[in-house]
Design a protein around this motif. Structure first.
Motif, PDB file in Angstrom:
ATOM      1  N   SER A  63      44.299  53.047  94.306  1.00 50.55           N
ATOM      2  CA  SER A  63      45.567  53.663  94.674  1.00 50.55           C
ATOM      3  C   SER A  63      46.388  54.092  93.465  1.00 50.55           C
ATOM      4  O   SER A  63      47.450  54.689  93.624  1.00 50.55           O
ATOM      5  CB  SER A  63      46.397  52.689  95.517  1.00 50.55           C
ATOM      6  OG  SER A  63      46.680  51.506  94.782  1.00 50.55           O
ATOM      7  N   ASN A  64      45.932  53.795  92.245  1.00 52.01           N
ATOM      8  CA  ASN A  64      46.648  54.213  91.038  1.00 52.01           C
ATOM      9  C   ASN A  64      45.648  54.673  89.993  1.00 52.01           C
ATOM     10  O   ASN A  64      44.427  54.629  90.215  1.00 52.01           O
ATOM     11  CB  ASN A  64      47.524  53.082  90.496  1.00 52.01           C
ATOM     12  CG  ASN A  64      46.744  51.782  90.313  1.00 52.01           C
ATOM     13  OD1 ASN A  64      45.751  51.745  89.593  1.00 52.01           O
ATOM     14  ND2 ASN A  64      47.185  50.709  90.972  1.00 52.01           N
ATOM     15  N   MET A  65      46.137  55.130  88.854  1.00 53.58           N
ATOM     16  CA  MET A  65      45.266  55.730  87.842  1.00 53.58           C
ATOM     17  C   MET A  65      44.277  54.718  87.271  1.00 53.58           C
ATOM     18  O   MET A  65      43.124  55.064  86.994  1.00 53.58           O
ATOM     19  CB  MET A  65      46.116  56.334  86.721  1.00 53.58           C
ATOM     20  CG  MET A  65      46.959  57.524  87.144  1.00 53.58           C
ATOM     21  SD  MET A  65      47.897  58.247  85.782  1.00 53.58           S
ATOM     22  CE  MET A  65      46.578  58.960  84.793  1.00 53.58           C
ATOM     23  N   TYR A  66      44.731  53.493  87.064  1.00 52.81           N
ATOM     24  CA  TYR A  66      43.835  52.466  86.525  1.00 52.81           C
ATOM     25  C   TYR A  66      42.660  52.233  87.461  1.00 52.81           C
ATOM     26  O   TYR A  66      41.489  52.231  87.043  1.00 52.81           O
ATOM     27  CB  TYR A  66      44.615  51.174  86.305  1.00 52.81           C
ATOM     28  CG  TYR A  66      43.732  49.945  86.136  1.00 52.81           C
ATOM     29  CD1 TYR A  66      43.006  49.752  84.968  1.00 52.81           C
ATOM     30  CD2 TYR A  66      43.622  49.001  87.157  1.00 52.81           C
ATOM     31  CE1 TYR A  66      42.194  48.634  84.812  1.00 52.81           C
ATOM     32  CE2 TYR A  66      42.816  47.886  87.008  1.00 52.81           C
ATOM     33  CZ  TYR A  66      42.108  47.704  85.839  1.00 52.81           C
ATOM     34  OH  TYR A  66      41.297  46.618  85.688  1.00 52.81           O
ATOM     35  N   GLU A  67      42.941  52.047  88.729  1.00 54.12           N
ATOM     36  CA  GLU A  67      41.881  51.754  89.689  1.00 54.12           C
ATOM     37  C   GLU A  67      40.982  52.968  89.897  1.00 54.12           C
ATOM     38  O   GLU A  67      39.753  52.839  90.001  1.00 54.12           O
ATOM     39  CB  GLU A  67      42.509  51.315  91.010  1.00 54.12           C
ATOM     40  CG  GLU A  67      43.265  49.994  90.909  1.00 54.12           C
ATOM     41  CD  GLU A  67      44.059  49.667  92.143  1.00 54.12           C
ATOM     42  OE1 GLU A  67      44.607  48.545  92.224  1.00 54.12           O
ATOM     43  OE2 GLU A  67      44.153  50.537  93.049  1.00 54.12           O
ATOM     44  N   PHE A  68      41.576  54.155  89.942  1.00 57.61           N
ATOM     45  CA  PHE A  68      40.784  55.372  90.116  1.00 57.61           C
ATOM     46  C   PHE A  68      39.839  55.577  88.937  1.00 57.61           C
ATOM     47  O   PHE A  68      38.662  55.925  89.111  1.00 57.61           O
ATOM     48  CB  PHE A  68      41.701  56.583  90.265  1.00 57.61           C
ATOM     49  CG  PHE A  68      40.974  57.868  90.539  1.00 57.61           C
ATOM     50  CD1 PHE A  68      40.716  58.266  91.839  1.00 57.61           C
ATOM     51  CD2 PHE A  68      40.550  58.685  89.502  1.00 57.61           C
ATOM     52  CE1 PHE A  68      40.043  59.451  92.105  1.00 57.61           C
ATOM     53  CE2 PHE A  68      39.878  59.863  89.749  1.00 57.61           C
ATOM     54  CZ  PHE A  68      39.627  60.251  91.066  1.00 57.61           C
TER      55      PHE A  68
ATOM     56  N   LEU B 279      54.556  65.037  95.066  1.00 59.39           N
ATOM     57  CA  LEU B 279      54.338  64.114  96.174  1.00 59.39           C
ATOM     58  C   LEU B 279      53.162  63.181  95.918  1.00 59.39           C
ATOM     59  O   LEU B 279      53.046  62.151  96.576  1.00 59.39           O
ATOM     60  CB  LEU B 279      54.108  64.911  97.467  1.00 59.39           C
ATOM     61  CG  LEU B 279      55.297  65.715  97.977  1.00 59.39           C
ATOM     62  CD1 LEU B 279      54.889  66.545  99.192  1.00 59.39           C
ATOM     63  CD2 LEU B 279      56.473  64.798  98.324  1.00 59.39           C
ATOM     64  N   HIS B 280      52.284  63.557  94.982  1.00 56.74           N
ATOM     65  CA  HIS B 280      51.109  62.751  94.684  1.00 56.74           C
ATOM     66  C   HIS B 280      51.316  61.850  93.467  1.00 56.74           C
ATOM     67  O   HIS B 280      50.349  61.411  92.844  1.00 56.74           O
ATOM     68  CB  HIS B 280      49.882  63.649  94.437  1.00 56.74           C
ATOM     69  CG  HIS B 280      49.362  64.311  95.674  1.00 56.74           C
ATOM     70  ND1 HIS B 280      49.945  65.412  96.225  1.00 56.74           N
ATOM     71  CD2 HIS B 280      48.295  64.005  96.463  1.00 56.74           C
ATOM     72  CE1 HIS B 280      49.276  65.786  97.293  1.00 56.74           C
ATOM     73  NE2 HIS B 280      48.280  64.956  97.462  1.00 56.74           N
ATOM     74  N   SER B 281      52.533  61.570  93.100  1.00 56.39           N
ATOM     75  CA  SER B 281      52.801  60.774  91.891  1.00 56.39           C
ATOM     76  C   SER B 281      52.640  59.286  92.208  1.00 56.39           C
ATOM     77  O   SER B 281      53.606  58.585  92.509  1.00 56.39           O
ATOM     78  CB  SER B 281      54.213  61.063  91.383  1.00 56.39           C
ATOM     79  OG  SER B 281      54.346  62.413  91.032  1.00 56.39           O
ATOM     80  N   TYR B 282      51.406  58.840  92.160  1.00 56.91           N
ATOM     81  CA  TYR B 282      51.107  57.417  92.413  1.00 56.91           C
ATOM     82  C   TYR B 282      50.351  56.836  91.227  1.00 56.91           C
ATOM     83  O   TYR B 282      49.346  56.146  91.382  1.00 56.91           O
ATOM     84  CB  TYR B 282      50.259  57.258  93.676  1.00 56.91           C
ATOM     85  CG  TYR B 282      50.901  57.823  94.916  1.00 56.91           C
ATOM     86  CD1 TYR B 282      52.148  57.377  95.329  1.00 56.91           C
ATOM     87  CD2 TYR B 282      50.270  58.811  95.652  1.00 56.91           C
ATOM     88  CE1 TYR B 282      52.747  57.886  96.471  1.00 56.91           C
ATOM     89  CE2 TYR B 282      50.863  59.322  96.788  1.00 56.91           C
ATOM     90  CZ  TYR B 282      52.101  58.862  97.194  1.00 56.91           C
ATOM     91  OH  TYR B 282      52.685  59.385  98.306  1.00 56.91           O
ATOM     92  N   ALA B 283      50.808  57.156  90.016  1.00 55.32           N
ATOM     93  CA  ALA B 283      50.095  56.703  88.824  1.00 55.32           C
ATOM     94  C   ALA B 283      50.092  55.181  88.727  1.00 55.32           C
ATOM     95  O   ALA B 283      49.165  54.586  88.199  1.00 55.32           O
ATOM     96  CB  ALA B 283      50.718  57.299  87.564  1.00 55.32           C
ATOM     97  N   GLY B 284      51.148  54.547  89.214  1.00 56.31           N
ATOM     98  CA  GLY B 284      51.222  53.096  89.129  1.00 56.31           C
ATOM     99  C   GLY B 284      51.755  52.592  87.806  1.00 56.31           C
ATOM    100  O   GLY B 284      51.737  51.402  87.529  1.00 56.31           O
ATOM    101  N   LEU B 285      52.232  53.507  86.947  1.00 56.13           N
ATOM    102  CA  LEU B 285      52.744  53.109  85.639  1.00 56.13           C
ATOM    103  C   LEU B 285      54.232  52.846  85.746  1.00 56.13           C
ATOM    104  O   LEU B 285      54.970  53.494  86.488  1.00 56.13           O
ATOM    105  CB  LEU B 285      52.493  54.219  84.612  1.00 56.13           C
ATOM    106  CG  LEU B 285      51.027  54.624  84.426  1.00 56.13           C
ATOM    107  CD1 LEU B 285      50.927  55.725  83.405  1.00 56.13           C
ATOM    108  CD2 LEU B 285      50.186  53.437  84.000  1.00 56.13           C
ATOM    109  N   SER B 286      54.668  51.862  84.983  1.00 51.28           N
ATOM    110  CA  SER B 286      56.088  51.546  84.970  1.00 51.28           C
ATOM    111  C   SER B 286      56.815  52.390  83.941  1.00 51.28           C
ATOM    112  O   SER B 286      56.226  52.866  82.991  1.00 51.28           O
ATOM    113  CB  SER B 286      56.287  50.057  84.657  1.00 51.28           C
ATOM    114  OG  SER B 286      55.667  49.715  83.431  1.00 51.28           O
TER     115      SER B 286
END
Length: 341
Positions: free
Chosen positions: A120-125, A334-341
């Motif tokens: 669901s985020n860049m790390y996992e992808f 709308l697709h901004s789900y990078a998961g970065l703080s």
């Protein structure tokens, strides 16, 4: 959203780091096989013995007949013993398989920690895409074992991507945000990660194809003298073999990517009330699709086969890189789900 700090999350991170170390070990083995196990294969003519005067057979009451038969030439026996480099290469494949299992375990444990599909985020992808990239290379080796010693070239970008994911792009295990709590996440993102992971392997093989074809073009010129900085290109498989392997991967991944875009549009209609809105992520996904469609078309066009089509393939992966890094980190949408703080 606060991360999940539990044993499963810590175990997943540890397995992820271990997978990087195992891949690095396998890469060293593949590099050793490439450096010391491959030599330019040249056909050497069998030595011809000094000419002997023809023997003359005299039959009883008949004319003389010259014996023009050629005696058999003895060839030295071919050793079936594997070289040290070949053994290292085979061992590297086993190490790679161990790395794939550890990597897959990391993703599985991450899924247990977040109680959802773990991309669901860049790390996992990036983790899933790296796993698929390595798996794609192992599958290619089944069809073309001669490409085994190129494992170092495949694992290097995978290791770099995983290192980037584990440092810059790292996100703690967290529950899914409400917008991602849909079964379409498992379908849409799975297809995208599988397709882009395979296309990464195709891009590496295409880059090697360009190097080999450039070397072949230069070596065909009169007076060509190999230099130290091009001898490694001579060790690569034939340009036709590399080109064929890269094309087959794209032919497999492109339909997956197409279905992923269609599923994404269906999910967008359910979530946002429209199938397509030219969001930056959607726009770049469409650009990637168009470029790879052009590549497949170029492969079927006589004037664009070979190096021209290969550059289109690399352009497609460059667009994937922009879509993954620039759009996620720089452009908001709308697709901004990078998961970065």
């Amino acid at each position: 959203m606060a991360g999940i700090d539990g044993p499963a999350a810590h175990l997943s991170d540890g397995l992820f780091t271990t997978a990087i170390a195992v891949y690095a070990l396998a890469m060293v083995g593949y590099t050793a096989e490439f450096a010391f196990g491959r030599v330019a294969r040249k056909t050497v003519a069998a030595p011809v013995e000094a000419a002997q005067p023809a023997k003359v057979l005299v039959g009883a009451g008949g004319p003389s007949v010259a014996d023009t038969s050629v005696p058999p030439v003895e060839t030295p026996p071919v050793s079936t013993k594997r070289s040290a480099a070949d053994r290292i290469g085979r061992l590297s494949v086993l190490v790679t398989l161990v790395g794939v299992l550890v990597h897959a375990a990391s993703i599985t444990v991450r899924a247990v920690a977040v109680d959802a599909v773990p991309w669901s985020n860049m790390y996992e992808f990036a983790s899933v895409a790296g796993l698929i990239g390595v798996a794609a290379f192992l599958i290619v080796m089944i069809k073309a074992p001669s490409l085994r010693f190129l494992g170092g070239f495949i694992l290097l970008p995978v290791i770099l991507m995983m290192f980037l994911a584990g440092t810059v792009l790292y996100s703690k295990a967290s529950p899914l945000v409400p917008a991602l709590q849909s079964y379409w996440l498992a379908i849409h993102v799975t297809l995208v990660s599988f397709a882009e992971g395979a296309l990464m392997t195709s891009a590496v093989l295409t880059a090697l194809f360009l190097v080999r074809s450039h070397y072949d073009k230069r070596s065909a010129k009169p007076g060509f003298t190999p230099s130290a900085n091009v001898t490694w290109a001579e060790r690569l498989p034939s340009a036709a073999t590399l080109d064929k392997a890269a094309y087959r991967i794209v032919a497999f991944a492109f339909p997956l990517y197409t279905v992923a875009i269609i599923c994404g549009a269906i999910w967008a209609e359910a979530a946002w009330g429209r199938y397509w809105g030219w969001d930056p992520k959607e726009t770049w996904a469409f650009i990637v699709w168009v470029v790879y469609a052009c590549y497949l078309h170029a492969r079927a066009t006589a004037g664009w086969k070979g190096r021209a089509a290969a550059w289109v393939n690399l352009l497609g992966f460059a667009c994937i890189t922009v879509n993954f890094l620039v759009v996620n980190l720089v452009v908001s949408g709308l697709h901004s789900y990078a998961g970065l703080s």
